[in-house]
Every structure is written in C-alpha cells, then in structure tokens.
Scaffold this active site. Structure first.
Site, PDB file in Angstrom:
ATOM      1  N   GLY A  47       0.842  -1.186   0.000  1.00 47.65           N
ATOM      2  CA  GLY A  47       0.000   0.000   0.000  1.00 47.65           C
ATOM      3  C   GLY A  47       0.878   1.238   0.000  1.00 47.65           C
ATOM      4  O   GLY A  47       2.069   1.169   0.330  1.00 47.65           O
ATOM      5  N   GLN A  52       3.055  10.099   1.261  1.00 49.06           N
ATOM      6  CA  GLN A  52       4.371   9.448   1.273  1.00 49.06           C
ATOM      7  C   GLN A  52       5.218   9.828   0.066  1.00 49.06           C
ATOM      8  O   GLN A  52       6.443   9.668   0.109  1.00 49.06           O
ATOM      9  CB  GLN A  52       4.223   7.927   1.329  1.00 49.06           C
ATOM     10  N   CYS A 100       6.445  -0.377   6.665  1.00 45.99           N
ATOM     11  CA  CYS A 100       6.014   0.830   5.952  1.00 45.99           C
ATOM     12  C   CYS A 100       7.158   1.286   5.066  1.00 45.99           C
ATOM     13  O   CYS A 100       8.312   1.279   5.504  1.00 45.99           O
ATOM     14  CB  CYS A 100       5.664   1.921   6.967  1.00 45.99           C
ATOM     15  N   LEU A 101       6.844   1.686   3.843  1.00 50.47           N
ATOM     16  CA  LEU A 101       7.900   2.127   2.925  1.00 50.47           C
ATOM     17  C   LEU A 101       8.557   3.419   3.413  1.00 50.47           C
ATOM     18  O   LEU A 101       9.653   3.753   2.973  1.00 50.47           O
ATOM     19  CB  LEU A 101       7.340   2.298   1.511  1.00 50.47           C
ATOM     20  N   HIS A 142      -3.781   1.133   8.162  1.00 48.87           N
ATOM     21  CA  HIS A 142      -2.409   1.650   8.078  1.00 48.87           C
ATOM     22  C   HIS A 142      -2.321   2.774   7.039  1.00 48.87           C
ATOM     23  O   HIS A 142      -1.774   3.843   7.325  1.00 48.87           O
ATOM     24  CB  HIS A 142      -1.446   0.502   7.722  1.00 48.87           C
ATOM     25  N   GLU A 143      -2.857   2.509   5.846  1.00 54.15           N
ATOM     26  CA  GLU A 143      -2.734   3.509   4.773  1.00 54.15           C
ATOM     27  C   GLU A 143      -3.521   4.777   5.096  1.00 54.15           C
ATOM     28  O   GLU A 143      -3.049   5.890   4.849  1.00 54.15           O
ATOM     29  CB  GLU A 143      -3.202   2.933   3.431  1.00 54.15           C
ATOM     30  N   HIS A 146      -1.909   7.359   7.287  1.00 53.45           N
ATOM     31  CA  HIS A 146      -0.982   8.292   6.627  1.00 53.45           C
ATOM     32  C   HIS A 146      -1.687   9.605   6.258  1.00 53.45           C
ATOM     33  O   HIS A 146      -1.067  10.666   6.232  1.00 53.45           O
ATOM     34  CB  HIS A 146      -0.407   7.674   5.348  1.00 53.45           C
TER      35      HIS A 146
HETATM   36 NI    NI Z   1       2.957   3.099   5.538  1.00 52.94          NI
END
Ligand code: NI
Length: 172
Positions: A47, A52, A100-101, A142-143, A146
């Site tokens: 995701g 981000q 997480c990226l 989670h997404e 953000h």
């Molecule tokens: Ni993330």
C-alpha cells in the site's frame, strides 16, 4: 509515469493531515495514481498513501497478490481509495506485524480493529463501500493513518515491539 521518492520517517510532511480530493476523473489525479502504483510496485509495497510521495491529498492505493515482503499475507484486491471514511465494527482488535515504505527495514507489532467498513471513491468518483476483516482491514487502517499524519510506530504500545526485520524474523 514515474517511480517517485518515498519520504522517510522524520520528514515533516508525513505528520500533516492531507486535504480531500475535490475533483475526480482528472489528468492530475490519474497521474498521481499512476505514480503511486509505479512507486509501490518498484518497492514491493502492499500500500502507499499520497503524502508518502509528497502529495498532501487523501488518496491511498493498496493491493496484495503474492508479495515477497509479506509471504504469508492473504490477497487484497488492488484498490484506489479516495477521501476514505473508516468505521470499525464490533470493537475487536488484533495484533500484527507491520512495515512501511517510509520506515524501511523495520517492523512493529501494531493493534488494529479486526473488522472494518470503509467507504470512499475511486479515481472516477465512483463510490466504494466494503466490509472487510483481518489483513485487508489492517492495510486500510495503516494507509488511511498516513492521511492523518500517523505512522505505525506512533501506535506502538511498547517500543520493544519495533525492530529490524533481520533481527525479528531470523528465519527469513
Ligand atoms: Ni505506511
């Protein structure tokens, strides 16, 4: 389109709430979404949220088929979710390891609602309304965090539940 640079934990932009999308079905929105998919694919993410990559809009993408970063993950349909609204169902929570990226190399054990209804829109402005559970519900929570400037380490109950992948999962 393009693989964009993913902002890393510590960048102030990751802690800011994102603004709603007001116009759907535009070239600008299509370009953003193409960049999100290109970037997520290049990094084997499950995701990615617009903030981000430095775009403060309420847009997330997610989807899992087979992913080497999450070998045991159940499939989640590839989805573009805009201006999401989340509603937990039943109050039950479940712990799971997240990555997480924007927090590369680390994993943390995070508690999330097990059952979730989410609504929102796709890039053409068509409504989305799903009731999901488990890993799918976790990815969406989670997404969407953000979009409110929340990274998963901010939800840890114990900092010892955050660690490097190679130390936590020695069998990998
Ligand atoms: Ni993330």
């Amino acid at each position: 389109m393009a693989v964009r640079r993913v902002l890393k934990m510590g960048d102030p932009m990751l802690y800011q709430p994102a603004a709603p999308v007001e116009k759907f079905d535009t070239g600008e929105l299509d370009g953003l979404i193409a960049d999100l998919f290109d970037t997520m694919a290049a990094l084997n993410g499950v995701g990615l949220a617009a903030p981000q990559i430095g775009v403060s809009r309420r847009v997330v993408i997610f989807g899992v088929e087979a992913n080497p970063r999450y070998p045991h993950a159940e499939p989640v349909p590839t989805t573009v979710l805009i201006n999401p609204v989340l509603e937990q169902i039943g109050g039950e929570m479940e712990e799971g390891w997240e990555g997480c990226l924007s927090v590369p190399g680390l994993r943390g054990l995070v508690s999330r609602y097990k059952n979730l209804r989410y609504t929102g829109f796709d890039q053409r402005g068509r409504p989305i309304d799903r009731t999901v559970s488990g890993f799918h519900a976790r990815v969406v929570q989670h997404e969407c965090d953000h979009l409110d400037g929340i990274l998963y380490p901010m939800r840890l109950k114990d900092i010892r539940l955050l660690g490097f992948e190679e130390a936590l999962f020695r069998e990998l």
